[in-house]
Design an enzyme around this catalytic site. Structure first.
Site, PDB file in Angstrom:
ATOM      1  N   TRP A  55      43.304  37.299  35.596  1.00  0.00           N
ATOM      2  CA  TRP A  55      43.103  36.172  34.681  1.00  0.00           C
ATOM      3  C   TRP A  55      43.004  36.626  33.238  1.00  0.00           C
ATOM      4  O   TRP A  55      42.515  35.913  32.385  1.00  0.00           O
ATOM      5  CB  TRP A  55      41.831  35.421  35.062  1.00  0.00           C
ATOM      6  CG  TRP A  55      41.761  34.982  36.487  1.00  0.00           C
ATOM      7  CD1 TRP A  55      40.789  35.268  37.370  1.00  0.00           C
ATOM      8  CD2 TRP A  55      42.691  34.161  37.194  1.00  0.00           C
ATOM      9  NE1 TRP A  55      41.041  34.708  38.588  1.00  0.00           N
ATOM     10  CE2 TRP A  55      42.210  34.015  38.503  1.00  0.00           C
ATOM     11  CE3 TRP A  55      43.890  33.549  36.857  1.00  0.00           C
ATOM     12  CZ2 TRP A  55      42.876  33.273  39.467  1.00  0.00           C
ATOM     13  CZ3 TRP A  55      44.558  32.816  37.813  1.00  0.00           C
ATOM     14  CH2 TRP A  55      44.045  32.682  39.104  1.00  0.00           C
ATOM     15  N   PRO A  69      36.700  37.726  34.470  1.00  0.00           N
ATOM     16  CA  PRO A  69      37.307  37.775  35.796  1.00  0.00           C
ATOM     17  C   PRO A  69      36.294  37.668  36.933  1.00  0.00           C
ATOM     18  O   PRO A  69      36.475  36.916  37.862  1.00  0.00           O
ATOM     19  CB  PRO A  69      37.995  39.133  35.832  1.00  0.00           C
ATOM     20  CG  PRO A  69      38.179  39.511  34.415  1.00  0.00           C
ATOM     21  CD  PRO A  69      37.080  38.851  33.635  1.00  0.00           C
ATOM     22  N   ARG A  72      34.416  34.200  37.539  1.00  0.00           N
ATOM     23  CA  ARG A  72      35.410  33.174  37.819  1.00  0.00           C
ATOM     24  C   ARG A  72      35.959  33.380  39.243  1.00  0.00           C
ATOM     25  O   ARG A  72      36.115  32.437  40.013  1.00  0.00           O
ATOM     26  CB  ARG A  72      36.546  33.256  36.801  1.00  0.00           C
ATOM     27  CG  ARG A  72      37.702  32.317  37.099  1.00  0.00           C
ATOM     28  CD  ARG A  72      37.254  30.863  37.032  1.00  0.00           C
ATOM     29  NE  ARG A  72      38.213  30.027  37.700  1.00  0.00           N
ATOM     30  CZ  ARG A  72      38.639  28.842  37.238  1.00  0.00           C
ATOM     31  NH1 ARG A  72      38.143  28.363  36.125  1.00  0.00           N
ATOM     32  NH2 ARG A  72      39.496  28.153  37.896  1.00  0.00           N
ATOM     33  N   ASP A  73      36.227  34.615  39.581  1.00  0.00           N
ATOM     34  CA  ASP A  73      36.713  34.909  40.924  1.00  0.00           C
ATOM     35  C   ASP A  73      35.762  34.383  41.980  1.00  0.00           C
ATOM     36  O   ASP A  73      36.135  33.703  42.914  1.00  0.00           O
ATOM     37  CB  ASP A  73      36.853  36.434  41.116  1.00  0.00           C
ATOM     38  CG  ASP A  73      38.226  36.898  40.684  1.00  0.00           C
ATOM     39  OD1 ASP A  73      38.437  38.107  40.631  1.00  0.00           O
ATOM     40  OD2 ASP A  73      39.075  36.032  40.400  1.00  0.00           O
ATOM     41  N   LEU A  74      34.475  34.725  41.788  1.00  0.00           N
ATOM     42  CA  LEU A  74      33.482  34.338  42.787  1.00  0.00           C
ATOM     43  C   LEU A  74      33.340  32.825  42.858  1.00  0.00           C
ATOM     44  O   LEU A  74      33.331  32.239  43.935  1.00  0.00           O
ATOM     45  CB  LEU A  74      32.133  34.989  42.436  1.00  0.00           C
ATOM     46  CG  LEU A  74      31.023  34.703  43.422  1.00  0.00           C
ATOM     47  CD1 LEU A  74      31.362  35.339  44.753  1.00  0.00           C
ATOM     48  CD2 LEU A  74      29.703  35.213  42.894  1.00  0.00           C
TER      49      LEU A  74
END
Lengths: 116, 481
Positions: A55, A69, A72-74
């Protein structure tokens, strides 16, 4: 089109469509070099829905408005991801896991680490 | 000022080919053919398998092309979907269904399921047959009543279509000549009453042709296709009389010559079945056109399971392809001089390329074409006529539109995932249902055993098309409309 010559009937139809419909409607001058950007801000979709190196940049190379990153990923795994991911079990053990995280971009630090 | 952009681009689906010293792309799935200029060819080459932005490409090609020209080319290539943004999912394959009810344009009437020959490879009698025509419940000959009902069925189901096609088939069609004759008369009258045009054709093995039959065929403008495999030794290899097993060439040849001499109102075509030992395409073609006088010759590799001794093996396919290519060159030579050439396989494909046909179904079976069995059962096509498994209705009760819809949904190209990465799919669409049924036991499977062959042959046809487009574009006007 200058660099492609329509040869068969279908190619002729495509050229006609591009010259008379799309370009006229969009009001774009011929030969523009940047694909049109969508009007709304670009929001990357779930991790497994698009193949993307990460991202770090959006689709036009910008870096504004992106969250980090990691969180946001989680958070995306928690919300939109269809793949079973390592997020707390909100049904049985941690129903209130996200209660302190109203806006992920701002409150991601409040997401607790859970030890099952 | 040009905005710098870092959008990574990759190539999308197309098949490149060269003809007359020029480069072309066949776009997939649109089936459009574009000619490339130096810039567009260079952009596609530079991009290749890589991911590059328009700026990268402009930089990369800066020693040969003006950067803005490169960017414009990139834009054009993006518009026709030859290249696209990397990482952006392509649209899923369209599952658009044909409009319903779909009008019937061609009906194939199996006026008999009996034959006076017993060709080893025949799908009606051979080892791979679907319907038991010897001991089955179906009548061996279609009655006049059923034939009339079929005509009514066809005219009704053709809806707004102005001109319909009625094809007689068998078995050996001429074994039921009396019904055939009466049906033509009846259909002509009924079509006229309804203000429709009607065209007739039939397929025959030519053994039963007589002077009076030939006369009648000519007078009634009946298109004739003769199943014939070539010169004597090839014809006699598998096309033999029932009972004594003797070759048919000596009986057939004089009758065919008489037919060709007398019948001039419609083009007379030969239809050749290629098998393991009958593969000399050039020689067959020359014999049937130059020596016998057929207007056109169409070739089809035999439909069989792979274990049959007459099946064409991999080596045979390669040999066949080489000869198809040779005959294609022969065709090109004639077409460049606007001369007629009778290799119908290539003309059919070139017409589809010229129009830019992109198919969801390999053929019109079950859509605009249906086959009728001797008892009036309606099936996908003549090859399935009489098979309960492939039945779509009866001439009495009409098409079962539920069954038809089910068939069309199941057989849509969108379901043939094996085909989704193949550039030849707009033209092939998985290939013949009957071939698939014989090989894999289901009409729904794509014919994966001849993919390489189809791709190679399609490439040849594209190349011939490109040559014509560059060197004699006027010729292609015969495919307009």
């Amino acid at each position: 089109m200058k660099h492609l010559q329509p040869i068969n009937q279908k190619a002729g139809k495509i050229e006609h469509y591009l010259e008379h419909d799309v370009v006229a409607l969009s009001g774009q001058p011929r030969g523009y070099t940047v694909p049109q950007q969508p009007d709304s801000p670009h929001i990357p979709m779930g991790c497994s829905l698009v193949f993307s190196p990460g991202w770090e940049v959006d689709r036009s190379g910008g870096t504004a408005g992106l969250c980090q990153p990691v969180e946001r990923d989680l958070f995306d795994c928690h919300l939109g991801c269809f793949w079973p991911a390592h997020v707390p079990d909100q049904l049985n053990h941690s129903p209130d896991w996200t209660s302190k995280c109203a806006a992920a971009q701002k409150d991601w630090r409040s997401l607790d680490i859970i030890f099952p | 000022m040009t905005v710098r952009t870092a959008v990574a681009l990759t190539t999308r689906e197309y098949h490149p080919f060269e003809a007359a010293g020029r480069r072309f792309v066949y776009m997939v799935p649109s089936a459009a053919v574009f000619g490339l200029d130096e810039t567009s060819a260079a952009v596609l080459d530079a991009l290749g398998e890589r991911r590059m932005s328009a700026d990268d490409l402009a930089d990369d090609l800066a020693d040969r092309f003006v950067p803005d020209d490169v960017r414009q080319t990139v834009n054009e290539l993006m518009q026709v979907h030859a290249i696209g943004e990397a990482g952006v999912l392509q649209e899923p394959m369209s599952r658009q269904m044909p409009p319903t009810p779909f009008p019937l344009t061609t009906m194939v009437l199996n006026v008999t399921n009996q034959c006076n020959l017993s060709c080893g490879y025949c799908y009606e009698y051979g080892d791979d047959k679907i319907v038991d025509t010897e001991n089955g419940a179906q009548p061996k000959f279609m009655s006049e009543e059923t034939a009339r009902q079929s005509v009514e069925f066809m005219l009704e189901e053709s809806r707004d279509i102005e001109t319909v096609n009625l094809t007689f088939f068998g078995g050996e069609t001429l074994m039921n000549f009396p019904v055939l004759q009466k049906t033509v008369e009846y259909a002509r009258g009924r079509a006229a009453e309804m203000g429709k045009g009607i065209r007739f054709s039939l397929t025959t093995n030519a053994t039963l042709l007589r002077a009076d039959i030939i006369e009648w065929l000519a007078d009634n403008d009946i298109g004739v296709t003769v199943s014939i495999d070539g010169p004597k030794e090839m014809q006699d290899e598998l096309r033999v009389f029932k009972g004594n097993g003797r070759g048919t060439y000596d009986v057939v040849a004089p009758k065919v010559r008489e037919l060709l001499r007398r019948h001039k109102s419609r083009p007379i075509c030969a239809r050749v079945t290629l098998t393991r030992n009958v593969l000399d395409v050039m020689r067959i073609y020359k014999h049937l056109t130059e020596e016998m006088g057929f207007w056109e010759v169409g070739f089809a590799p035999v439909t069989s399971s792979s274990s049959r001794d007459y099946a064409i093996g991999d080596e045979g396919f390669t040999a066949m392809l080489d000869q198809f290519n040779e005959l294609a060159e022969d065709f090109l030579e004639a077409a460049l001089e606007n001369r007629h050439h009778g290799f119908s396989n290539i003309k059919d494909t070139i017409e589809e390329i010229h129009k830019g046909v992109s198919k969801a179904y390999p053929c019109g079976a079950g859509l605009g074409l249906m086959g009728v069995a001797t008892d009036g059962d309606v099936a996908l096509c003549h090859r399935f006529a009489g098979s309960d498994e492939h039945k779509l209705g009866t001439v009495e009760s009409g098409i079962d539109h539920g069954l038809q819809q089910e068939f069309l949904e199941k057989h849509h190209l969108a379901n043939k995932t094996d085909c989704h990465t193949c550039w030849a799919r707009p033209l092939c669409s998985g290939g013949c249902y009957h071939e698939a049924y014989t090989r894999y036991g289901t009409t729904a499977r794509p014919n994966l055993h001849y993919c390489e062959w189809i791709r190679s042959w399609t490439d040849t046809c594209l190349r011939i098309y490109g040559e014509l487009a560059e060197r004699n574009p006027g010729y292609l006007a015969i495919f307009d409309g």
